[in-house]
Design an enzyme around this catalytic site. Structure first.
Site, short mmCIF file in Angstrom:
data_model
loop_
_atom_site.label_atom_id
_atom_site.label_comp_id
_atom_site.label_asym_id
_atom_site.label_seq_id
_atom_site.Cartn_x
_atom_site.Cartn_y
_atom_site.Cartn_z
N GLN A 147 0.82 -1.14 -0.14
CA GLN A 147 -0.03 -0.04 0.07
C GLN A 147 0.82 1.20 0.20
O GLN A 147 1.75 1.31 0.96
CB GLN A 147 -0.96 0.16 1.16
CG GLN A 147 -1.77 1.47 1.40
CD GLN A 147 -2.34 1.38 2.79
OE1 GLN A 147 -2.43 2.51 3.28
NE2 GLN A 147 -2.99 0.12 3.29
N LYS A 162 1.04 10.72 3.23
CA LYS A 162 0.00 11.84 4.01
C LYS A 162 0.32 13.33 3.42
O LYS A 162 -0.76 13.86 3.22
CB LYS A 162 0.36 11.71 5.36
CG LYS A 162 -0.40 10.68 6.17
CD LYS A 162 -1.85 10.80 5.70
CE LYS A 162 -2.78 9.52 6.16
NZ LYS A 162 -4.08 9.62 5.69
N THR A 190 2.23 2.77 18.52
CA THR A 190 3.09 3.03 17.34
C THR A 190 3.18 4.40 17.09
O THR A 190 2.29 5.46 17.55
CB THR A 190 2.66 2.65 16.20
OG1 THR A 190 3.26 2.85 15.06
CG2 THR A 190 0.99 2.83 15.79
N SER A 214 7.03 0.72 9.85
CA SER A 214 8.16 1.03 10.39
C SER A 214 9.01 -0.30 10.35
O SER A 214 10.08 -0.33 10.14
CB SER A 214 8.34 1.61 11.70
OG SER A 214 7.55 0.84 12.49
N CYS A 267 -3.61 -17.78 46.36
CA CYS A 267 -2.50 -17.53 46.06
C CYS A 267 -0.98 -18.57 46.11
O CYS A 267 -0.54 -18.63 45.18
CB CYS A 267 -1.87 -16.13 46.88
SG CYS A 267 -3.00 -15.04 46.99
C1 LIG Z 1 -1.09 3.40 9.07
C2 LIG Z 1 -1.39 2.67 10.43
N1 LIG Z 1 -2.91 2.76 10.81
C3 LIG Z 1 -3.13 2.23 11.93
C4 LIG Z 1 -4.58 1.96 12.41
O1 LIG Z 1 -4.63 1.58 13.59
O2 LIG Z 1 -5.38 1.99 11.64
S1 LIG Z 1 -1.72 2.12 12.65
C5 LIG Z 1 -0.73 2.63 11.46
C6 LIG Z 1 0.72 2.70 11.40
C7 LIG Z 1 1.36 1.44 11.84
O3 LIG Z 1 2.84 1.58 11.67
P1 LIG Z 1 3.73 0.53 12.35
O4 LIG Z 1 3.67 -0.70 11.57
O5 LIG Z 1 5.15 1.39 12.30
O6 LIG Z 1 3.44 0.57 13.83
C1 LIG Z 2 -4.75 3.29 8.59
C2 LIG Z 2 -4.64 1.97 7.85
C3 LIG Z 2 -5.03 0.87 8.69
N1 LIG Z 2 -4.97 -0.31 8.24
C4 LIG Z 2 -4.46 -0.50 6.88
C5 LIG Z 2 -4.18 -2.03 6.28
F1 LIG Z 2 -3.61 -2.83 7.17
F2 LIG Z 2 -3.60 -1.75 5.34
F3 LIG Z 2 -5.38 -2.50 6.27
N2 LIG Z 2 -3.89 0.63 6.12
C6 LIG Z 2 -4.04 1.93 6.65
N3 LIG Z 2 -3.47 2.86 5.91
MG LIG Z 3 -6.87 -15.76 43.83
#
Ligand SMILES: Cc1nc(C(=O)O)sc1CCOP(=O)(O)O
Ligand SMILES: C=C1C=NC(C(F)(F)F)=NC1=N
Ligand SMILES: [Mg+2]
Length: 538
Positions: A43, A47, A143, A210, A464
């Site tokens: 993808q 931004k 993240t 990342s 416990c």
């Molecule tokens: C693009 C994106 N969407 C998210 C969601 O929660 O919908 S979290 C995210 C970024 C994820 O990046 P990384 O793999 O570096 O943590």
């Molecule tokens: C914000 C996002 C959340 N989920 C996904 C994906 F994992 F591709 F479905 N992509 C995005 N850009």
């Molecule tokens: Mg207990």
């Protein structure tokens, strides 16, 4: 010609980000390294980028994807997707509404949607199979990649809620990828734990930004993710997970191992249990340490046969508790979780849920009310389902124990007059998409009884200290004996000792002493043939 969307492989989904490229790399070099090493879907996500540049980038990335026969999805910008004839688009909750997206891109292109809540699943299910093809389920873990995060990290349990909603609303066509803070350290646990309650659906893939885009060696990073996804096994302890027939030989070898290895049992527990737990641990030939020092836990976890008993009646700060879980998980050493008073107060429920989402537990042990609330079963709910079939209590408690074992992929212990032990570890096995067909009710579950021992309820820390006993047995276990055997052994031993002590004590004070003596005696004798507790596989 657009990619056949029935043939999309969602297993390793790369979402690009040009703002984190290490020196000497470009968007294209990172994407190509990903494609060469097992990325199955790309993808392009920019931004803040001029449209002209976005188009140029998209055409370049599209060439790379075509070389590897991998579909290209464009994030947010439908116009760009159409302009370059991309294979699909991905939009968030605040972007152009899905029905409009579908009208613009036509029936053959892949449409993805960011989803975090049950209500959003209900909406997509209402739209039907011609609308949303897959959803990004997140944000799983914290993240920094997503700038203005709107959703708090949901953890594996949050993802399970979304998977359950897909099953509840019948959106069988819809595929899923987990996203948010996903890295080698946690994708095994995510794929292992994220299965719908009916066992019919797991995640279809893992999505990263990342881990690959910010990697100096994106190829190696991709290879590592690919390896974990393809191996289909999540080993969170260096012990055997598959259970064998449980015999007296099993008990003998488990105790023999404890005597041989004298495991270190780190207690993070409540004040009342501290002293008693230490004495129980010593009686069982093991070495207690009652430390809540965050900075030393990584050293303790590394000591051979170290085992962690986390009893949330403790007042240790949550970051120390999290650090302890992380360290013992990293060392693949057992953690026993005792969610004291699980949801008795909102504060406790929040703390316990935070810890349950933070790491993987080998054993979760609770009393009947803790296990019932962990299983989200109330008597009312059960009455509706299983009223008056057999002994509601046994049926309800064994079902609750199996649900907890299944939900957290752990060995669950429900302690009471009758104890139940269920094995939800599934041999550490996970599969994408169709998930393990097993559901909670199919899990192995042992029932253990030794008649009423009413005095057990009159002393502090009896529950416990079962935790301490389980920790000793798990601490000694090795790759031959396995997790389920060790836990069952501990519960049977403890119930036998409880009964023995109750026949020898004059009151609750001497019961404490007699219980330690009984455990000491049974441990050192190691003659399971004389143990009185009865057990049977349900
Ligand atoms: C693009 C994106 N969407 C998210 C969601 O929660 O919908 S979290 C995210 C970024 C994820 O990046 P990384 O793999 O570096 O943590
Ligand atoms: C914000 C996002 C959340 N989920 C996904 C994906 F994992 F591709 F479905 N992509 C995005 N850009
Ligand atoms: Mg207990």
């Amino acid at each position: 010609m657009v990619f056949d969307k029935q043939k999309v492989d969602y297993s390793l989904y790369l979402v690009t980000d040009s703002s984190m490229l290490p020196d000497g790399t470009t968007l294209y070099s990172q994407v190509e390294a990903g494609l060469k090493n097992g990325v199955t879907l790309v993808q392009l996500r920019e931004k803040d980028c001029e449209t002209k540049d976005f188009i140029a980038e998209a055409l370049e990335v599209q060439k790379l994807c075509k070389k590897f026969n991998v579909p290209l999805i464009i994030n947010d910008r439908i116009d760009v997707a159409l302009a370059i004839d991309a294979d699909g688009v991905h939009v968030g909750q605040d972007d152009i509404p899905i029905p409009m997206v579908r009208k613009l891109v036509g029936p053959d292109r892949i449409v993805g949607w960011s989803v975090g809540f049950r209500e959003e699943v209900e909406t997509l299910a209402k739209w039907g199979p011609d609308m949303v093809d897959y959803i990004g389920v997140g944000t799983l873990f914290p993240t920094l990649t997503k700038k203005n995060p709107k959703k708090a990290p949901m953890g594996p349990q949050g993802a399970i809620k979304v998977l359950d909603a897909l099953e509840e609303f019948g959106a069988n066509w819809c595929r899923t990828v987990g996203i948010g803070g996903l890295h080698p350290v946690n994708i095994g646990r995510v794929l292992f734990q994220c299965v719908s309650s009916n066992g019919k659906r797991a995640l279809d893939g893992i999505c990263v930004v990342s881990d690959i885009m910010a990697a100096k060696d994106a190829g190696a990073a991709t290879k590592n993710l690919r390896r974990i996804i393809d191996q289909g096994n999540y080993h969170f302890v260096n012990l055997q997970l598959k259970n064998s027939a449980i015999t007296q030989e099993t008990f003998k070898s488990v105790l023999g191992q404890v005597a041989l290895t004298r495991p270190l049992v780190q207690h993070v527990t409540n004040k009342v249990h501290q002293n008693f737990g230490a004495n129980i641990t010593l009686a069982l030939g093991s070495s207690p340490i009652m430390s809540e020092v965050k900075d030393e836990v990584h050293e303790l976890a590394r000591i051979p046969n170290a085992t962690l008993l986390l009893n949330t009646g403790s007042v240790a700060p949550v970051d120390m508790l999290k650090e302890a879980i992380t360290c013992y998980n990293n060392e693949q050493r057992p953690i026993i979780f005792d969610p004291v008073g699980y949801s008795a107060t909102e504060t406790r429920r929040l703390l316990n849920d935070t810890l349950l989402s933070h790491g993987q537990f080998t054993c979760i042990k609770g009393n009947t009310s803790e296990i019932l609330s962990l299983a989200k079963l109330t008597v009312e709910k059960m009455k509706g389902v299983d009223a008056f079939v057999g002994n509601v209590d046994e049926e309800m408690l064994s079902r609750a124990t199996r649900i907890v074992a299944y939900t957290y992929k752990t060995v669950a212990v429900c302690s009471g007059e009758t104890d139940f032990v269920a094995d939800g570890t599934e041999n550490g096995h996970f599969t994408l998409s169709n998930g393990p067909v097993k559901t909670a009710i199919d899990l192995p579950c042992v029932k253990i009884n030794n008649g009423p021992i009413s005095i057990m309820g009159d002393i502090t820390a009896s529950g416990c200290s079962l935790g301490s006993t389980i920790a000793c047995c798990l601490g000694g276990a090795n790759a031959e004996s396995n997790v389920f055997d060790a836990v069952v052994t501990a519960v049977i031993l403890y119930k036998t000792a409880g009964k023995l002590a109750s026949t020898r004590c004059q009151g609750s004070g001497s019961f404490h002493v007699q219980l330690i003596d009984a455990l000491y005696e049974l441990f050192h004798a190691n003659e399971p043939a004389r143990w009185t507790a009865s057990y049977r596989m349900l």
